[in-house]
Design a protein around this motif. Structure first.
Motif, PDB file in Angstrom:
ATOM      1  N   GLU A 124      -3.596  11.203  -2.392  1.00 26.48           N
ATOM      2  CA  GLU A 124      -2.977  11.706  -3.609  1.00 26.48           C
ATOM      3  C   GLU A 124      -1.926  10.720  -4.110  1.00 26.48           C
ATOM      4  O   GLU A 124      -1.331   9.974  -3.323  1.00 26.48           O
ATOM      5  CB  GLU A 124      -2.331  13.065  -3.353  1.00 26.48           C
ATOM      6  CG  GLU A 124      -3.318  14.169  -3.022  1.00 26.48           C
ATOM      7  CD  GLU A 124      -2.625  15.509  -2.871  1.00 26.48           C
ATOM      8  OE1 GLU A 124      -1.378  15.563  -3.021  1.00 26.48           O
ATOM      9  OE2 GLU A 124      -3.322  16.506  -2.604  1.00 26.48           O
ATOM     10  N   ASP A 125      -1.687  10.744  -5.402  1.00 29.93           N
ATOM     11  CA  ASP A 125      -0.682   9.877  -6.002  1.00 29.93           C
ATOM     12  C   ASP A 125       0.674  10.074  -5.322  1.00 29.93           C
ATOM     13  O   ASP A 125       1.131  11.203  -5.135  1.00 29.93           O
ATOM     14  CB  ASP A 125      -0.552  10.199  -7.494  1.00 29.93           C
ATOM     15  CG  ASP A 125       0.387   9.243  -8.198  1.00 29.93           C
ATOM     16  OD1 ASP A 125      -0.026   8.121  -8.485  1.00 29.93           O
ATOM     17  OD2 ASP A 125       1.554   9.636  -8.436  1.00 29.93           O
ATOM     18  N   GLY A 126       1.279   8.968  -4.919  1.00 30.39           N
ATOM     19  CA  GLY A 126       2.598   9.030  -4.297  1.00 30.39           C
ATOM     20  C   GLY A 126       2.602   9.040  -2.787  1.00 30.39           C
ATOM     21  O   GLY A 126       3.665   8.859  -2.161  1.00 30.39           O
ATOM     22  N   TRP A 127       1.431   9.258  -2.169  1.00 30.09           N
ATOM     23  CA  TRP A 127       1.383   9.219  -0.691  1.00 30.09           C
ATOM     24  C   TRP A 127       1.798   7.840  -0.202  1.00 30.09           C
ATOM     25  O   TRP A 127       1.416   6.825  -0.787  1.00 30.09           O
ATOM     26  CB  TRP A 127      -0.025   9.538  -0.201  1.00 30.09           C
ATOM     27  CG  TRP A 127      -0.166   9.462   1.291  1.00 30.09           C
ATOM     28  CD1 TRP A 127       0.277  10.360   2.204  1.00 30.09           C
ATOM     29  CD2 TRP A 127      -0.802   8.408   2.046  1.00 30.09           C
ATOM     30  NE1 TRP A 127      -0.050   9.938   3.481  1.00 30.09           N
ATOM     31  CE2 TRP A 127      -0.707   8.755   3.401  1.00 30.09           C
ATOM     32  CE3 TRP A 127      -1.447   7.216   1.683  1.00 30.09           C
ATOM     33  CZ2 TRP A 127      -1.226   7.946   4.417  1.00 30.09           C
ATOM     34  CZ3 TRP A 127      -1.961   6.410   2.679  1.00 30.09           C
ATOM     35  CH2 TRP A 127      -1.853   6.770   4.034  1.00 30.09           C
ATOM     36  N   ARG A 128       2.580   7.819   0.885  1.00 30.54           N
ATOM     37  CA  ARG A 128       3.138   6.549   1.344  1.00 30.54           C
ATOM     38  C   ARG A 128       2.644   6.189   2.749  1.00 30.54           C
ATOM     39  O   ARG A 128       2.968   6.886   3.718  1.00 30.54           O
ATOM     40  CB  ARG A 128       4.660   6.606   1.319  1.00 30.54           C
ATOM     41  CG  ARG A 128       5.206   6.634  -0.123  1.00 30.54           C
ATOM     42  CD  ARG A 128       6.694   6.826  -0.125  1.00 30.54           C
ATOM     43  NE  ARG A 128       7.326   5.841   0.744  1.00 30.54           N
ATOM     44  CZ  ARG A 128       8.544   5.986   1.248  1.00 30.54           C
ATOM     45  NH1 ARG A 128       9.253   7.070   0.961  1.00 30.54           N
ATOM     46  NH2 ARG A 128       9.050   5.052   2.021  1.00 30.54           N
ATOM     47  N   PRO A 129       1.871   5.117   2.861  1.00 31.19           N
ATOM     48  CA  PRO A 129       1.385   4.677   4.162  1.00 31.19           C
ATOM     49  C   PRO A 129       2.435   3.865   4.916  1.00 31.19           C
ATOM     50  O   PRO A 129       3.478   3.506   4.370  1.00 31.19           O
ATOM     51  CB  PRO A 129       0.183   3.806   3.795  1.00 31.19           C
ATOM     52  CG  PRO A 129       0.571   3.218   2.472  1.00 31.19           C
ATOM     53  CD  PRO A 129       1.362   4.285   1.764  1.00 31.19           C
ATOM     54  N   GLY A 130       2.105   3.541   6.157  1.00 28.73           N
ATOM     55  CA  GLY A 130       2.967   2.650   6.938  1.00 28.73           C
ATOM     56  C   GLY A 130       3.427   3.258   8.237  1.00 28.73           C
ATOM     57  O   GLY A 130       4.314   4.107   8.242  1.00 28.73           O
ATOM     58  N   TRP A 131       2.819   2.815   9.347  1.00 32.22           N
ATOM     59  CA  TRP A 131       3.192   3.306  10.683  1.00 32.22           C
ATOM     60  C   TRP A 131       3.940   2.249  11.496  1.00 32.22           C
ATOM     61  O   TRP A 131       4.933   2.558  12.144  1.00 32.22           O
ATOM     62  CB  TRP A 131       1.933   3.735  11.440  1.00 32.22           C
ATOM     63  CG  TRP A 131       1.160   4.851  10.822  1.00 32.22           C
ATOM     64  CD1 TRP A 131       1.682   5.940  10.167  1.00 32.22           C
ATOM     65  CD2 TRP A 131      -0.260   5.007  10.789  1.00 32.22           C
ATOM     66  NE1 TRP A 131       0.666   6.764   9.736  1.00 32.22           N
ATOM     67  CE2 TRP A 131      -0.541   6.218  10.106  1.00 32.22           C
ATOM     68  CE3 TRP A 131      -1.325   4.252  11.278  1.00 32.22           C
ATOM     69  CZ2 TRP A 131      -1.844   6.683   9.900  1.00 32.22           C
ATOM     70  CZ3 TRP A 131      -2.625   4.715  11.076  1.00 32.22           C
ATOM     71  CH2 TRP A 131      -2.876   5.911  10.399  1.00 32.22           C
ATOM     72  N   ASP A 132       3.438   1.030  11.490  1.00 29.75           N
ATOM     73  CA  ASP A 132       4.016  -0.040  12.315  1.00 29.75           C
ATOM     74  C   ASP A 132       5.141  -0.743  11.571  1.00 29.75           C
ATOM     75  O   ASP A 132       4.896  -1.327  10.509  1.00 29.75           O
ATOM     76  CB  ASP A 132       2.951  -1.089  12.657  1.00 29.75           C
ATOM     77  CG  ASP A 132       1.857  -0.563  13.560  1.00 29.75           C
ATOM     78  OD1 ASP A 132       2.078   0.447  14.243  1.00 29.75           O
ATOM     79  OD2 ASP A 132       0.772  -1.175  13.584  1.00 29.75           O
ATOM     80  N   VAL A 133       6.342  -0.715  12.125  1.00 29.93           N
ATOM     81  CA  VAL A 133       7.458  -1.385  11.450  1.00 29.93           C
ATOM     82  C   VAL A 133       8.279  -2.194  12.445  1.00 29.93           C
ATOM     83  O   VAL A 133       8.367  -1.866  13.630  1.00 29.93           O
ATOM     84  CB  VAL A 133       8.393  -0.378  10.740  1.00 29.93           C
ATOM     85  CG1 VAL A 133       7.644   0.388   9.659  1.00 29.93           C
ATOM     86  CG2 VAL A 133       9.032   0.597  11.723  1.00 29.93           C
ATOM     87  N   SER A 134       8.884  -3.259  11.931  1.00 27.62           N
ATOM     88  CA  SER A 134       9.897  -3.991  12.687  1.00 27.62           C
ATOM     89  C   SER A 134      10.992  -4.389  11.721  1.00 27.62           C
ATOM     90  O   SER A 134      10.744  -4.590  10.532  1.00 27.62           O
ATOM     91  CB  SER A 134       9.296  -5.231  13.357  1.00 27.62           C
ATOM     92  OG  SER A 134       8.835  -6.148  12.388  1.00 27.62           O
ATOM     93  N   GLY A 135      12.204  -4.464  12.240  1.00 30.06           N
ATOM     94  CA  GLY A 135      13.331  -4.793  11.379  1.00 30.06           C
ATOM     95  C   GLY A 135      14.644  -4.620  12.119  1.00 30.06           C
ATOM     96  O   GLY A 135      14.723  -4.847  13.332  1.00 30.06           O
ATOM     97  N   VAL A 136      15.653  -4.188  11.384  1.00 30.67           N
ATOM     98  CA  VAL A 136      17.006  -4.077  11.931  1.00 30.67           C
ATOM     99  C   VAL A 136      17.530  -2.669  11.669  1.00 30.67           C
ATOM    100  O   VAL A 136      17.334  -2.122  10.574  1.00 30.67           O
ATOM    101  CB  VAL A 136      17.937  -5.110  11.266  1.00 30.67           C
ATOM    102  CG1 VAL A 136      19.369  -4.966  11.772  1.00 30.67           C
ATOM    103  CG2 VAL A 136      17.421  -6.521  11.520  1.00 30.67           C
ATOM    104  N   ILE A 137      18.169  -2.075  12.657  1.00 29.45           N
ATOM    105  CA  ILE A 137      18.742  -0.748  12.477  1.00 29.45           C
ATOM    106  C   ILE A 137      19.879  -0.830  11.460  1.00 29.45           C
ATOM    107  O   ILE A 137      20.871  -1.532  11.669  1.00 29.45           O
ATOM    108  CB  ILE A 137      19.241  -0.155  13.809  1.00 29.45           C
ATOM    109  CG1 ILE A 137      18.046   0.120  14.733  1.00 29.45           C
ATOM    110  CG2 ILE A 137      20.023   1.141  13.562  1.00 29.45           C
ATOM    111  CD1 ILE A 137      18.439   0.725  16.084  1.00 29.45           C
ATOM    112  N   ALA A 138      19.699  -0.108  10.354  1.00 28.69           N
ATOM    113  CA  ALA A 138      20.726  -0.073   9.305  1.00 28.69           C
ATOM    114  C   ALA A 138      21.547   1.204   9.370  1.00 28.69           C
ATOM    115  O   ALA A 138      22.595   1.303   8.717  1.00 28.69           O
ATOM    116  CB  ALA A 138      20.069  -0.191   7.933  1.00 28.69           C
TER     117      ALA A 138
END
Length: 310
Positions: free
Chosen positions: A50-64
């Motif tokens: 559906e419009d607006g659904w947001r994918p993304g499971w694997d992440v790396s970065g910095v704790i903000a």
């Protein structure tokens, strides 16, 4: 902040949009995302999302934003984690028990390949018990899960058969520890003690005929999108073979897998005992092309988005 969201009608069905910021709460941190790797499940879901659904499971970065209950590392810590969706964004909420610190020597792109693929490889192999001397077959071995599973099974002392869809897909697998590479899983042949099966359809049916009398078939995907038909008698009359299911999302949400296993994967990569193979790396502005490449099986290993650059 900006995030990639499903947009039916847009190129690739996805586009950058302004969305609400993630919120801190007990047991949850906010990660400033630097990289995210793609997985077949979320890319396939974009086709009908559906419009607006947001994918993304694997992440790396910095704790903000560290967890307010003290359950997470402090702000500024470099981490890898699993987000329950929404990770293709500038910032995302991640449970404290779904992340692990990464050393400064490890690139964010490398770390981002670990959560879904690495945890699935670890979890499915563990269902087979001690692997030394066992015969292990891995379908879809050219993909992200498969390449990790090949290495981990080989390191555990197993005889590893990599099952791929074409000779080109099998390139590089012997260097990772496969003892043999085959094109498709034939229903006839020597038995395997453990089969990791992600293709479904006829491939899963063949696995059920190739499993040993006390062996295990672990089903964790259905990339063929086909149903499986098999002769149940040829399965149960052999005594004690088992069919198990493994869904990494369920294992993570139920607390059966998480920080400890992620930290183990980070340590293996840091020490050189586990290779991560990134076949495609693009800025998130080119996400549509990366999604298409993955679904069209033009990626061997992992595809990674670098986050934040327009």
């Amino acid at each position: 902040m900006l995030a990639l969201a499903a947009a039916p009608g847009a190129p690739g069905g996805i586009e950058l949009r302004e969305v609400d910021e993630p919120r801190l709460r007990p047991g949850v941190v906010v990660v400033e995302v630097r990289a995210s790797s793609l997985n077949r499940g979320e890319c396939s879901a974009l086709r009908t999302a559906e419009d607006g659904w947001r994918p993304g499971w694997d992440v790396s970065g910095v704790i903000a934003g560290a967890a307010p209950d003290g359950s997470s590392p402090p702000n500024g810590t470099r981490v890898v984690g699993w987000a329950n969706g929404g990770g293709w964004a500038e910032r995302v909420a991640v449970r404290s028990d779904h992340l692990a610190p990464i050393p400064k020597e490890m690139g964010f792109e490398v770390a981002a390949t670990l959560p879904v693929a690495g945890l699935t490889a670890v979890g499915t192999l563990e269902l087979g018990g001690p692997l030394a001397g066992k015969r292990v077959a891995i379908t879809g071995a050219a993909g992200g899960v498969g390449r990790f599973a090949v290495q981990l099974a080989h390191a555990a002392g197993a005889h590893v058969t990599a099952v791929v869809g074409s000779p080109e897909r099998g390139l590089g697998l012997p260097e990772l520890g496969t003892d043999e590479v085959v094109i498709g899983l034939d229903p006839e042949g020597a038995a395997f003690d453990l089969l990791l099966e992600s293709v479904g359809g006829a491939s899963l049916a063949a696995a059920l005929t190739r499993v040993s009398d006390r062996g295990i078939v672990v089903s964790f995907g259905n990339s063929s999108n086909e149903p499986t038909t098999f002769d149940a008698r040829s399965f149960y009359r052999r005594g004690g073979p088992s069919l198990r299911g493994f869904f990494v999302t369920h294992e993570l949400l139920e607390g059966q897998i998480g920080t400890a296993e992620l930290a183990r994967l980070v340590a293996l990569v840091s020490s050189g005992r586990l290779r991560t193979e990134i076949d495609l790396q693009v800025p998130w502005t080119e996400a549509a092309s990366a999604v298409a490449a993955l679904l069209e099986r033009r990626v061997r290993g992992k595809a990674v988005l670098t986050i934040g650059s327009r």
